[in-house]
Each structure stands twice: as structure tokens, then as C-alpha cells.
Motif scaffolding. Structure first.
Motif, PDB file in Angstrom:
ATOM      1  N   MET A 171      -3.159  -6.385   8.692  1.00  0.00           N
ATOM      2  CA  MET A 171      -3.997  -5.190   8.736  1.00  0.00           C
ATOM      3  C   MET A 171      -5.330  -5.476   9.414  1.00  0.00           C
ATOM      4  O   MET A 171      -5.967  -6.493   9.163  1.00  0.00           O
ATOM      5  N   ASP A 172      -5.755  -4.556  10.298  1.00  0.00           N
ATOM      6  CA  ASP A 172      -7.073  -4.634  10.913  1.00  0.00           C
ATOM      7  C   ASP A 172      -7.578  -3.207  11.136  1.00  0.00           C
ATOM      8  O   ASP A 172      -6.972  -2.243  10.649  1.00  0.00           O
ATOM      9  N   GLU A 173      -8.658  -3.055  11.863  1.00  0.00           N
ATOM     10  CA  GLU A 173      -9.231  -1.727  12.068  1.00  0.00           C
ATOM     11  C   GLU A 173      -8.280  -0.801  12.819  1.00  0.00           C
ATOM     12  O   GLU A 173      -8.209   0.401  12.536  1.00  0.00           O
ATOM     13  N   GLU A 174      -7.545  -1.359  13.778  1.00  0.00           N
ATOM     14  CA  GLU A 174      -6.601  -0.536  14.534  1.00  0.00           C
ATOM     15  C   GLU A 174      -5.474  -0.049  13.626  1.00  0.00           C
ATOM     16  O   GLU A 174      -5.052   1.113  13.717  1.00  0.00           O
ATOM     17  N   SER A 175      -5.001  -0.917  12.745  1.00  0.00           N
ATOM     18  CA  SER A 175      -3.959  -0.519  11.790  1.00  0.00           C
ATOM     19  C   SER A 175      -4.451   0.625  10.924  1.00  0.00           C
ATOM     20  O   SER A 175      -3.722   1.594  10.674  1.00  0.00           O
ATOM     21  N   THR A 176      -5.680   0.511  10.461  1.00  0.00           N
ATOM     22  CA  THR A 176      -6.265   1.541   9.614  1.00  0.00           C
ATOM     23  C   THR A 176      -6.325   2.880  10.331  1.00  0.00           C
ATOM     24  O   THR A 176      -6.054   3.937   9.746  1.00  0.00           O
ATOM     25  N   ASP A 193       3.468  11.818   4.821  1.00  0.00           N
ATOM     26  CA  ASP A 193       3.233  11.014   3.627  1.00  0.00           C
ATOM     27  C   ASP A 193       3.328   9.542   3.985  1.00  0.00           C
ATOM     28  O   ASP A 193       4.204   9.138   4.759  1.00  0.00           O
ATOM     29  N   VAL A 194       2.440   8.756   3.423  1.00  0.00           N
ATOM     30  CA  VAL A 194       2.458   7.313   3.635  1.00  0.00           C
ATOM     31  C   VAL A 194       2.424   6.623   2.276  1.00  0.00           C
ATOM     32  O   VAL A 194       1.625   6.978   1.411  1.00  0.00           O
ATOM     33  N   ILE A 195       3.326   5.681   2.079  1.00  0.00           N
ATOM     34  CA  ILE A 195       3.345   4.850   0.874  1.00  0.00           C
ATOM     35  C   ILE A 195       3.258   3.399   1.308  1.00  0.00           C
ATOM     36  O   ILE A 195       3.958   2.983   2.229  1.00  0.00           O
ATOM     37  N   ALA A 196       2.401   2.631   0.665  1.00  0.00           N
ATOM     38  CA  ALA A 196       2.236   1.222   1.010  1.00  0.00           C
ATOM     39  C   ALA A 196       2.784   0.335  -0.099  1.00  0.00           C
ATOM     40  O   ALA A 196       2.469   0.540  -1.280  1.00  0.00           O
ATOM     41  N   ALA A 197       3.614  -0.625   0.277  1.00  0.00           N
ATOM     42  CA  ALA A 197       4.170  -1.592  -0.674  1.00  0.00           C
ATOM     43  C   ALA A 197       3.611  -2.968  -0.326  1.00  0.00           C
ATOM     44  O   ALA A 197       3.911  -3.521   0.732  1.00  0.00           O
ATOM     45  N   LEU A 198       2.789  -3.509  -1.207  1.00  0.00           N
ATOM     46  CA  LEU A 198       2.179  -4.816  -0.993  1.00  0.00           C
ATOM     47  C   LEU A 198       3.058  -5.893  -1.628  1.00  0.00           C
ATOM     48  O   LEU A 198       3.222  -5.932  -2.847  1.00  0.00           O
ATOM     49  N   VAL A 199       3.621  -6.750  -0.804  1.00  0.00           N
ATOM     50  CA  VAL A 199       4.462  -7.842  -1.282  1.00  0.00           C
ATOM     51  C   VAL A 199       3.594  -9.092  -1.414  1.00  0.00           C
ATOM     52  O   VAL A 199       2.920  -9.481  -0.465  1.00  0.00           O
ATOM     53  N   ARG A 235      -8.131  -8.649   0.633  1.00  0.00           N
ATOM     54  CA  ARG A 235      -7.040  -7.894   1.231  1.00  0.00           C
ATOM     55  C   ARG A 235      -6.648  -6.716   0.340  1.00  0.00           C
ATOM     56  O   ARG A 235      -6.441  -5.603   0.820  1.00  0.00           O
ATOM     57  N   VAL A 236      -6.543  -6.966  -0.956  1.00  0.00           N
ATOM     58  CA  VAL A 236      -6.163  -5.910  -1.894  1.00  0.00           C
ATOM     59  C   VAL A 236      -7.230  -4.828  -1.956  1.00  0.00           C
ATOM     60  O   VAL A 236      -6.926  -3.633  -1.978  1.00  0.00           O
ATOM     61  N   GLU A 237      -8.496  -5.231  -1.970  1.00  0.00           N
ATOM     62  CA  GLU A 237      -9.592  -4.259  -2.005  1.00  0.00           C
ATOM     63  C   GLU A 237      -9.563  -3.355  -0.787  1.00  0.00           C
ATOM     64  O   GLU A 237      -9.818  -2.149  -0.878  1.00  0.00           O
ATOM     65  N   GLY A 238      -9.260  -3.954   0.385  1.00  0.00           N
ATOM     66  CA  GLY A 238      -9.175  -3.152   1.603  1.00  0.00           C
ATOM     67  C   GLY A 238      -8.062  -2.124   1.525  1.00  0.00           C
ATOM     68  O   GLY A 238      -8.244  -0.971   1.917  1.00  0.00           O
ATOM     69  N   LEU A 239      -6.921  -2.532   0.991  1.00  0.00           N
ATOM     70  CA  LEU A 239      -5.800  -1.613   0.842  1.00  0.00           C
ATOM     71  C   LEU A 239      -6.091  -0.542  -0.206  1.00  0.00           C
ATOM     72  O   LEU A 239      -5.728   0.628  -0.037  1.00  0.00           O
ATOM     73  N   MET A 240      -6.756  -0.934  -1.289  1.00  0.00           N
ATOM     74  CA  MET A 240      -7.103   0.027  -2.328  1.00  0.00           C
ATOM     75  C   MET A 240      -8.077   1.077  -1.799  1.00  0.00           C
ATOM     76  O   MET A 240      -7.970   2.260  -2.117  1.00  0.00           O
ATOM     77  N   HIS A 241      -9.024   0.643  -0.970  1.00  0.00           N
ATOM     78  CA  HIS A 241      -9.985   1.577  -0.380  1.00  0.00           C
ATOM     79  C   HIS A 241      -9.268   2.571   0.526  1.00  0.00           C
ATOM     80  O   HIS A 241      -9.522   3.785   0.469  1.00  0.00           O
ATOM     81  N   LEU A 242      -8.339   2.067   1.339  1.00  0.00           N
ATOM     82  CA  LEU A 242      -7.563   2.935   2.219  1.00  0.00           C
ATOM     83  C   LEU A 242      -6.710   3.891   1.406  1.00  0.00           C
ATOM     84  O   LEU A 242      -6.590   5.073   1.726  1.00  0.00           O
ATOM     85  N   SER A 243      -6.118   3.370   0.333  1.00  0.00           N
ATOM     86  CA  SER A 243      -5.270   4.186  -0.538  1.00  0.00           C
ATOM     87  C   SER A 243      -6.057   5.330  -1.167  1.00  0.00           C
ATOM     88  O   SER A 243      -5.623   6.483  -1.172  1.00  0.00           O
TER      89      SER A 243
END
Length: 317
Positions: free
Chosen positions: A210-215, A226-232, A275-283
Motif C-alpha cells: 500500500m502507498d499513496e497511489e493505492s489509496t 463496495d470495497v472490503i479489505a482482508a488483512l492477512v 500498517r494497520v493504522e493506515g488501513l484503519m484510517h482508510l477504512s
């Protein structure tokens, strides 16, 4: 690379036969709007899953027990009798699986590698989608290439996707050195260009690419789909157990570190937290449901607990 059906090394690699077995057990959860109260997709968690659209079918006279919210007031006033509008649920929603088999996924200290957990989740999701009457497409990518699959509503379509997952999974090796982030953005670019309104996009990976472009791509996708993210993840990524000398390598550079050092442990776990915080913020910002899959437990159990309800096997549907 030829897919080797015999290459099943206790959670290190997957085979096609292994993934096909999920076709009989991918139950107990749903990607549709109506969700059990314990599901992370339920309304009380602030998630949004639009689900399929509705096609008008017919007009019929109201009878006791019909939903009054479907009342057609114009027809009722015109005829002097109560009429309701009947809709049929569309059965051709596209669901896109964006699946990582990057080198960073070739890691695991418990039951399986992250790459194997991602493969299991892909199979479970694909079979559930097709079983619900929707179409499933995919972009499967690693550090060198990606493969695009148009949405299909058939078991054969699922097999094509899973065959590519197995191919890329079995190409993973500790000596692989390429670890580019570009492939995720290429995958998101393809889905962004092909996804229709109200499609569902499921991101399966460890979030390391994940980076700024991904975001930006995910933000644009979530505006109309709809978007769902699964963090493995592997538990060791959250907490590094002190064991003295620890040998680490990315396939090119190797280092020997003192894992008992508190400063090293803090920096190590901090990378995962960041990494998790970034995903949580996006979520939270874009109302994207986020669930996690650990390598220490069967993937189906975790999916049913987070996307379904904690029910007995007899009640799973």
C-alpha cells in the motif's frame, strides 16, 4: 511453471485440489447487504455493502402480509384499490478478488504461510460468490506479473482463478529477491477501469504494498462500488518473541539481529502497527469494512466469525 499437485508442504504451499475442497464448505457468511448482527458488514458497524440492484417485475394488488413500503400510491389512487410494486433481485453482480502472492506473503510461523492463508480466502470467497448467484472476477499478482480474469458465474471460472493462485503460490521461494509494490497499483488500475457501479471489490493481502497511489485507487473505487479489505497477517508480525540471535533475509540481504533487544522489538512491531493504522484510517474515512486473517487458525473459521455469525454447523447456510 507447471502446477505440481503433490507439492503440499503443510501450509507452505497450496495445491489446486486443496483449494477446490473449499467449494463444499464455503458457507456460514455472506457478502450481501442483509447481515447477521455479529458480522463486521452489519449496519451497526457503519459498513456499507450495497448488494445487488433491484429490477421491477410486476404490479400486483396488495394482500395482507405484503410490505407496505412497496405500495404504489399512484396506481392505488387511480384504481381505488391498493397495489404494490414487485421487484426481483438482480443476479449478475460482479465481485472482484484482488489477490496478493507477493514475496512478502511467503512468511508464516504458525499453521500456514500468509500466501497460503490468502489462497484459502480466495477460494472461500470465490465459491461463496458463485454460490450466491453472482459473478466472480480476479486480478492475481506477485512481484513480477499479474493475471486478469473476467467475471464469470461458473465453477470453471473459479477453477481458472484458483489455478493461477496455485501457480503463483508455488513460484514463491525464500531466495526470491524482487519485492516491488507496483503490481498492486497495476491490479487496482485494472479493476478501476473495469468495475461497474455497485460491484464489490475484495482486497486480499498483507498491506505491505500500500502507498499513496493505492489509496487514491481504493478511494475512487469506493465512491461507486463496495470495497472490503482482508488483512492477512502472522502473529509474529505483531509481537516478536525474544530468542536471542535471529537470522533475517529478504532474498538479497541477510542480517543477524538480537531479537531480545527491546528497541529492536519495538521497531519491529511498530512497522505492523503503522500498517494497520493506515488501513484503519482508510477504512474509517471511506466506510470500507476491514477484517483480519491470521496464519494461526483455519481461514474459514475466521471468515465465518467475522463476516457471519457464530453458529453451529447445522445452522450454517
Amino acid at each position: 511453471m507447471r502446477i505440481d499437485e503433490k507439492r503440499d508442504e503443510n501450509g507452505v504451499y497450496v495445491t489446486l485440489n486443496e483449494l477446490l475442497k473449499f467449494g463444499h464448505v464455503a458457507k456460514g457468511f455472506s457478502f450481501l447487504p442483509s447481515q447477521p448482527v455479529h458480522s463486521i458488514l452489519s449496519g451497526r458497524h457503519g459498513s456499507k455493502v450495497r448488494g445487488r440492484g433491484m429490477d421491477f417485475s410486476e404490479m400486483k394488488q396488495y394482500v395482507q402480509g405484503d410490505d407496505p413500503r412497496s405500495m404504489d400510491w399512484k396506481a392505488t389512487r387511480r384504481t381505488g384499490k391498493p397495489y404494490i410494486r414487485v421487484f426481483n433481485e438482480e443476479r449478475d453482480r460482479n465481485v472482484w478478488l484482488v489477490v496478493s502472492q507477493r514475496n512478502s506473503m511467503f512468511f508464516g510461523t504458525k499453521m500456514m504461510m500468509k500466501s497460503v492463508a490468502a489462497a484459502h480466502l480466495t477460494a472461500i470467497s470465490a465459491f461463496r460468490v458463485v454460490g450466491s448467484g453472482d459473478r466472480v472476477g480476479a486480478v492475481v499478482y506477485n512481484d513480477e506479473t499479474l493475471k486478469f480474469f473476467k467475471p464469470q458465474r461458473s465453477k470453471q471460472g473459479v477453477i481458472h482463478i484458483l489455478s493461477e493462485v496455485v501457480k503463483q503460490n508455488q513460484a514463491l521461494h525464500a531466495s526470491n529477491s524482487n519485492n516491488t509494490k507496483d503490481r498492486l497499483n497495476e491490479a487496482l488500475k485494472i479493476v478501476s477501469a473495469t468495475a461497474k457501479h455497485d460491484d464489490l471489490v475484495i482486497l486480499i493481502g498483507d498491506g505491505r504494498a500500500m502507498d499513496e497511489e493505492s489509496t487514491r485507487y481504493i478511494t475512487a473505487l469506493s465512491a461507486h462500488n463496495d470495497v472490503i479489505a482482508a488483512l492477512v497477517y502472522d502473529p509474529m508480525e505483531k509481537e516478536l518473541h525474544a530468542s536471542g540471535s535471529l537470522f533475517l533475509s529478504d532474498g538479497t540481504v541477510s542480517v543477524d539481529v538480537d531479537s531480545s533487544s527491546q528497541s529492536f522489538q519495538k521497531r519491529f512491531s511498530g512497522r505492523m502497527e503503522e500498517r494497520v493504522e493506515g488501513l484503519m484510517h482508510l477504512s474509517k474515512k471511506h466506510t470500507i469494512p476491514l477484517f483480519s486473517i491470521s496464519t494461526e487458525r483455519p481461514v474459514l473459521d475466521q471468515v465465518q466469525e467475522q463476516l457471519g455469525a457464530a453458529v453451529s454447523a447445522k445452522r450454517r447456510v
